[in-house]
Motif scaffolding. Structure first.
Motif, PDB file in Angstrom:
ATOM      1  N   ARG A  43     -38.060  -8.480  28.110  1.00  0.00           N
ATOM      2  CA  ARG A  43     -38.025  -7.085  28.555  1.00  0.00           C
ATOM      3  C   ARG A  43     -37.022  -6.884  29.689  1.00  0.00           C
ATOM      4  NH1 ARG A  43     -41.483  -3.594  26.359  1.00  0.00           N
ATOM      5  NH2 ARG A  43     -43.244  -4.395  25.187  1.00  0.00           N
ATOM      6  N   ASN A  44     -36.608  -7.951  30.323  1.00  0.00           N
ATOM      7  CA  ASN A  44     -35.579  -7.836  31.345  1.00  0.00           C
ATOM      8  C   ASN A  44     -34.187  -7.709  30.742  1.00  0.00           C
ATOM      9  OD1 ASN A  44     -37.249  -7.970  33.617  1.00  0.00           O
ATOM     10  ND2 ASN A  44     -37.435 -10.190  33.425  1.00  0.00           N
ATOM     11  N   VAL A  45     -34.024  -8.100  29.471  1.00  0.00           N
ATOM     12  CA  VAL A  45     -32.712  -8.042  28.831  1.00  0.00           C
ATOM     13  C   VAL A  45     -32.739  -7.244  27.530  1.00  0.00           C
ATOM     14  CG1 VAL A  45     -31.902 -10.188  29.849  1.00  0.00           C
ATOM     15  CG2 VAL A  45     -33.133 -10.237  27.675  1.00  0.00           C
ATOM     16  N   LEU A  46     -33.945  -7.013  26.972  1.00  0.00           N
ATOM     17  CA  LEU A  46     -34.075  -6.283  25.717  1.00  0.00           C
ATOM     18  C   LEU A  46     -34.863  -4.992  25.926  1.00  0.00           C
ATOM     19  CD1 LEU A  46     -34.998  -9.178  23.253  1.00  0.00           C
ATOM     20  CD2 LEU A  46     -32.726  -8.274  23.797  1.00  0.00           C
ATOM     21  N   ARG A  47     -34.485  -3.975  25.197  1.00  0.00           N
ATOM     22  CA  ARG A  47     -35.194  -2.686  25.275  1.00  0.00           C
ATOM     23  C   ARG A  47     -35.667  -2.330  23.860  1.00  0.00           C
ATOM     24  NH1 ARG A  47     -31.708   1.380  28.159  1.00  0.00           N
ATOM     25  NH2 ARG A  47     -32.539   0.279  29.984  1.00  0.00           N
ATOM     26  N   PHE A  48     -36.968  -2.102  23.749  1.00  0.00           N
ATOM     27  CA  PHE A  48     -37.572  -1.774  22.456  1.00  0.00           C
ATOM     28  C   PHE A  48     -37.740  -0.263  22.380  1.00  0.00           C
ATOM     29  CE2 PHE A  48     -38.607  -6.047  23.565  1.00  0.00           C
ATOM     30  CZ  PHE A  48     -38.589  -6.763  22.385  1.00  0.00           C
ATOM     31  N   MET A  49     -37.053   0.361  21.444  1.00  0.00           N
ATOM     32  CA  MET A  49     -36.988   1.816  21.388  1.00  0.00           C
ATOM     33  C   MET A  49     -37.452   2.338  20.036  1.00  0.00           C
ATOM     34  SD  MET A  49     -33.202   2.227  23.106  1.00  0.00           S
ATOM     35  CE  MET A  49     -33.265   4.017  23.121  1.00  0.00           C
ATOM     36  N   ASP A  50     -38.200   3.453  20.072  1.00  0.00           N
ATOM     37  CA  ASP A  50     -38.547   4.154  18.840  1.00  0.00           C
ATOM     38  C   ASP A  50     -37.339   4.928  18.340  1.00  0.00           C
ATOM     39  OD1 ASP A  50     -41.208   3.378  18.598  1.00  0.00           O
ATOM     40  OD2 ASP A  50     -41.918   4.971  19.924  1.00  0.00           O
ATOM     41  N   GLN A  51     -37.187   4.966  17.040  1.00  0.00           N
ATOM     42  CA  GLN A  51     -36.170   5.799  16.406  1.00  0.00           C
ATOM     43  C   GLN A  51     -36.889   6.989  15.769  1.00  0.00           C
ATOM     44  OE1 GLN A  51     -33.454   4.510  17.892  1.00  0.00           O
ATOM     45  NE2 GLN A  51     -32.297   4.617  15.984  1.00  0.00           N
ATOM     46  N   PHE A  52     -36.737   8.166  16.376  1.00  0.00           N
ATOM     47  CA  PHE A  52     -37.460   9.332  15.880  1.00  0.00           C
ATOM     48  C   PHE A  52     -36.729   9.949  14.688  1.00  0.00           C
ATOM     49  CE2 PHE A  52     -38.960   8.976  20.243  1.00  0.00           C
ATOM     50  CZ  PHE A  52     -40.327   9.111  20.060  1.00  0.00           C
ATOM     51  N   GLY A 198     -41.539  13.075   8.643  1.00  0.00           N
ATOM     52  CA  GLY A 198     -40.766  11.871   8.390  1.00  0.00           C
ATOM     53  C   GLY A 198     -41.465  10.622   8.920  1.00  0.00           C
ATOM     54  N   LEU A 199     -40.745   9.487   8.932  1.00  0.00           N
ATOM     55  CA  LEU A 199     -41.298   8.214   9.398  1.00  0.00           C
ATOM     56  C   LEU A 199     -40.429   7.653  10.516  1.00  0.00           C
ATOM     57  CD1 LEU A 199     -42.139   6.517   5.971  1.00  0.00           C
ATOM     58  CD2 LEU A 199     -43.763   7.550   7.591  1.00  0.00           C
ATOM     59  N   LYS A 200     -41.066   7.195  11.592  1.00  0.00           N
ATOM     60  CA  LYS A 200     -40.342   6.629  12.723  1.00  0.00           C
ATOM     61  C   LYS A 200     -39.766   5.255  12.376  1.00  0.00           C
ATOM     62  CE  LYS A 200     -43.587   6.986  15.841  1.00  0.00           C
ATOM     63  NZ  LYS A 200     -44.292   6.900  17.141  1.00  0.00           N
ATOM     64  N   GLY A 201     -38.658   4.902  13.015  1.00  0.00           N
ATOM     65  CA  GLY A 201     -38.098   3.570  12.942  1.00  0.00           C
ATOM     66  C   GLY A 201     -38.130   2.929  14.321  1.00  0.00           C
ATOM     67  N   SER A 202     -37.512   1.758  14.463  1.00  0.00           N
ATOM     68  CA  SER A 202     -37.474   1.083  15.760  1.00  0.00           C
ATOM     69  C   SER A 202     -36.114   0.413  15.944  1.00  0.00           C
ATOM     70  CB  SER A 202     -38.582   0.035  15.863  1.00  0.00           C
ATOM     71  OG  SER A 202     -38.421  -0.967  14.874  1.00  0.00           O
ATOM     72  N   LYS A 203     -35.766   0.165  17.213  1.00  0.00           N
ATOM     73  CA  LYS A 203     -34.471  -0.411  17.531  1.00  0.00           C
ATOM     74  C   LYS A 203     -34.605  -1.281  18.774  1.00  0.00           C
ATOM     75  CE  LYS A 203     -29.661   0.957  18.457  1.00  0.00           C
ATOM     76  NZ  LYS A 203     -28.745   2.115  18.660  1.00  0.00           N
ATOM     77  N   ASP A 223     -34.034  -4.223  13.521  1.00  0.00           N
ATOM     78  CA  ASP A 223     -34.169  -2.757  13.591  1.00  0.00           C
ATOM     79  C   ASP A 223     -34.685  -2.210  12.256  1.00  0.00           C
ATOM     80  OD1 ASP A 223     -33.072  -3.073  16.053  1.00  0.00           O
ATOM     81  OD2 ASP A 223     -31.116  -2.189  15.558  1.00  0.00           O
ATOM     82  N   THR A 224     -35.385  -1.096  12.337  1.00  0.00           N
ATOM     83  CA  THR A 224     -35.795  -0.366  11.127  1.00  0.00           C
ATOM     84  C   THR A 224     -35.339   1.077  11.262  1.00  0.00           C
ATOM     85  OG1 THR A 224     -37.970   0.156  12.087  1.00  0.00           O
ATOM     86  CG2 THR A 224     -37.820  -1.813  10.707  1.00  0.00           C
ATOM     87  N   ALA A 225     -34.801   1.618  10.201  1.00  0.00           N
ATOM     88  CA  ALA A 225     -34.263   2.986  10.240  1.00  0.00           C
ATOM     89  C   ALA A 225     -35.375   4.014  10.093  1.00  0.00           C
ATOM     90  CB  ALA A 225     -33.245   3.172   9.117  1.00  0.00           C
TER      91      ALA A 225
END
Length: 616
Positions: A43-52, A198-203, A223-225
């Motif tokens: 978490r100090n180097v990676l960021r987990f983000m939702d793809q709306f 729709g359906l959320k993805g992640s990045k 990642d998922t679109a």
């Protein structure tokens, strides 16, 4: 002595080996079995983000855009990572006070010290541009893009609805949502939430020590679109909807227009109207309380939720039921006896067609009396109870007294009273025709909603049947259609009697002595019926119609609260709506201007939707 030293040597080596084994086992546990430290390091180097996902778009029947998406940005915070923060600068960029900052940080910390949550939502593109330049200075903060709804035309707020952040109750019902997600709250946004969302993805992105994004982790391998929502293709005619809202300026009431052949809703207007963009983005929190506290109740959808006495438009239904049950024939005549019930001055009606044309109150008083006086073989009921039950069943077949399953939420039923209602109100065997005669002219305990009025006009236009009114023709790439909207609903009335009603409605608009002459449209045969619904305060103006007579393409209801006579106000508004739809433009611009500028409604405050019985 030498043996003692040798023993100690083995002991020391054993201790060192034991400690080494402990360290190896601990490292194995931390790196292989327990992933929490790895997660914290990542978490100090990676960021987990939702793809709306992009929410589905909404179009009118001609392909014109009703709703689209515009990009905005949420400022996210992970409390555990916040260090050496310039609080004053952040507050200045976001536009909040220090007190607001502390409250939001407390809320984020309570949610989770390690997981990101929204600090400030829906930042505009312009504000984001200023924030982005200095975002590296705020360790623990980052921006996540999403979209909000925008409306190119400032119309159709009541039918389109709006979206809002999910509540805990929404998450309990559907765990696929989480805090910060958005959901349809009203209108089509709510009814078609599953199709639109729709359906959320992640990045996963890598960030440097200055909180700047450095690209996707492992080239986006994990990642998922996001999957965009499905588009809705509505039945609304945008030009007609826009005209309807203009005509209802400075008025309270509604307009509902339907294609009789399909049940597709062409326009659905509730007045006062408001700009749907007022309930979008951060401005919604300021605008909603203002709209909600407005005494004219602009958020209240009168087309679907307001129950009114129908007034004289109900006389058409009374005539159809009476003819079908043999209480009268198409040629039955009655004198205009004002000692029975009040009426305006006109000749006596010699048949049903004339009774409808002149809207004679004593005529329909006597029609309803005949219906209620027919003989009954039912021994457990009085004749009035038996006949009221049969009468009510016929009224229900027109769509009255029940919730029409339109694809919108919060639709009211109206009221067609039954024997149980009167037994509770007056007592068993303590009521008769003399108690309920106000029903004969659309007053008393009968209540309808404007959608039901337009649907009844469509039923008469079709000579006896209707399709469920609906706003979405199809949705998605496969053009899916809800099967319930394809079902034909037949009334209980013989088709031949509808021709009598149609001729009467034609006479209302086109023949001398008719009460709806202001509904005429040059070159088009309009059939209509006026109504003036009695009310505490100034009466309501009512009008229903369809056109053309020979091949109906539009059926309409107009209800203007506290405006007086239906023929004066509601009829010309309906006329202009039909002209726009059938001709594609308004030719009578002077009448259009007059109706837009008119403000006939009684001033507020006023107790709404009350009625009084017509007295002898």
């Amino acid at each position: 002595m030498q043996r003692s030293l040798s023993d100690r040597q083995y002991i020391i080596k054993g201790i060192i080996l034991f400690v080494g084994i402990i360290f190896v086992l601990r490292l194995f546990y931390l790196q292989i079995i327990d992933g929490s430290y790895l997660e914290k390091a990542n978490r100090n180097v990676l960021r987990f983000m939702d793809q709306f996902p992009a929410r589905g778009l909404i179009y009118d029947r001609n392909g014109k855009m009703l709703v689209y998406n515009e990009a905005v940005y949420d400022l996210m915070v992970t409390p555990r990572q916040v260090k050496n923060l310039d609080t004053a600068l952040l507050c200045e960029l976001v536009g909040i006070t220090r007190e607001d900052f502390l409250k939001r940080m407390d809320k984020a910390t309570v949610y989770s010290r390690y997981a990101p949550s929204i600090f400030e939502k829906q930042i505009s593109k312009e504000d984001y541009a200023l924030l982005q330049e200095k975002l590296y200075r705020f360790k623990g903060f980052y921006v996540q893009s999403r979209s909000i709804r925008k409306y190119p035309k400032q119309v159709a707020a009541h039918l389109l609805g709006y979206i809002s952040e999910v509540r805990e109750s929404d998450i309990e019902k559907n765990p696929s949502y989480k805090l910060g997600d958005y959901i349809g709250v009203s209108g089509l946004e709510k009814e078609y939430e599953e199709q639109l969302k729709g359906l959320k993805g992640s990045k996963i992105v890598m960030v440097d020590s200055r909180n700047r994004e450095m690209g996707s982790f492992q080239d986006g391998r994990y990642d998922t679109a996001a999957t965009a929502g499905e588009n809705l293709y509505s039945s609304i005619d945008l030009d007609l909807q826009e005209l309807g809202e203009k005509l209802m300026t400075n008025k309270r009431g509604s307009i509902v227009a339907i294609d009789p052949k399909t049940g597709e809703v062409l326009a659905l207007v509730s007045a006062p109207c408001f700009d749907p963009n007022l309930l979008v983005g951060r401005a919604r929190s300021q605008n909603y309380p203002k709209l909600n506290s407005d005494i004219s109740q602009p958020l209240f959808n009168r087309a679907l939720m307001a129950s009114y006495p129908p007034g004289s438009i109900f006389k058409i239904a009374q005539a159809l039921v009476a003819m079908d049950k043999g209480a009268i024939t198409p040629n039955t005549g009655f004198g205009c006896d004002k000692s029975l019930v009040g009426c305006h001055n006109h000749p006596s009606a010699g048949n049903v067609e004339a009774g409808i044309k002149m809207s004679c109150n004593p005529y329909f008083y006597q029609v309803f009396k005949r219906v209620m006086s027919q003989k009954s073989q039912e021994k457990t009921m009085t004749a009035t109870e038996y006949n009221l039950t049969a009468w009510r069943e016929s009224m229900l077949s027109f769509g009255f007294g029940q919730r029409l399953p339109i694809d919108l939420p919060n639709v009211k039923r109206g009221n067609i009273p039954d024997t149980g209602f009167y037994n509770r109100w007056y007592g068993k065997n303590r009521w008769a025709f003399s108690t309920i005669y106000s029903l004969s002219i659309g007053q008393g305990e009968v209540l309808v909603i404007p959608l039901q009025m337009a649907n009844f006009a469509a039923t008469v236009a079709n000579r006896g049947y209707y399709y469920t009114p609906h706003l979405i023709r199809y949705f998605g790439k496969d053009k899916l259609v809800r099967s319930e909207f394809l079902k034909k609903h037949e009334s209980h009335i013989n088709r031949e009697y509808f021709e009598v009603a149609v001729r009467g409605m034609y006479d209302v608009v086109n023949e001398p002595g008719g009460t709806g002459s202001r509904a005429k449209v040059p070159g088009i045969n309009v059939c209509g019926k006026t109504g003036t619904a009695e009310n505490i305060g100034k009466d309501h103006a009512v009008f229903i119609a369809f056109a053309p007579m020979e091949d109906p393409k539009i059926a309409i209801s107009v209800y203007v609260e506290n405006a007086g006579f239906g023929g004066t106000w509601a009829a010309p508004i309906a006329s202009l709506m039909m002209e726009q739809y059938l001709k594609g433009k308004i030719e009578r611009v002077d009448l259009e201007k007059q109706m837009i500028e008119a403000a006939p409604c009684q001033s507020l405050p006023l107790k709404r939707y009350y009625y009084k019985k017509t007295k002898k």
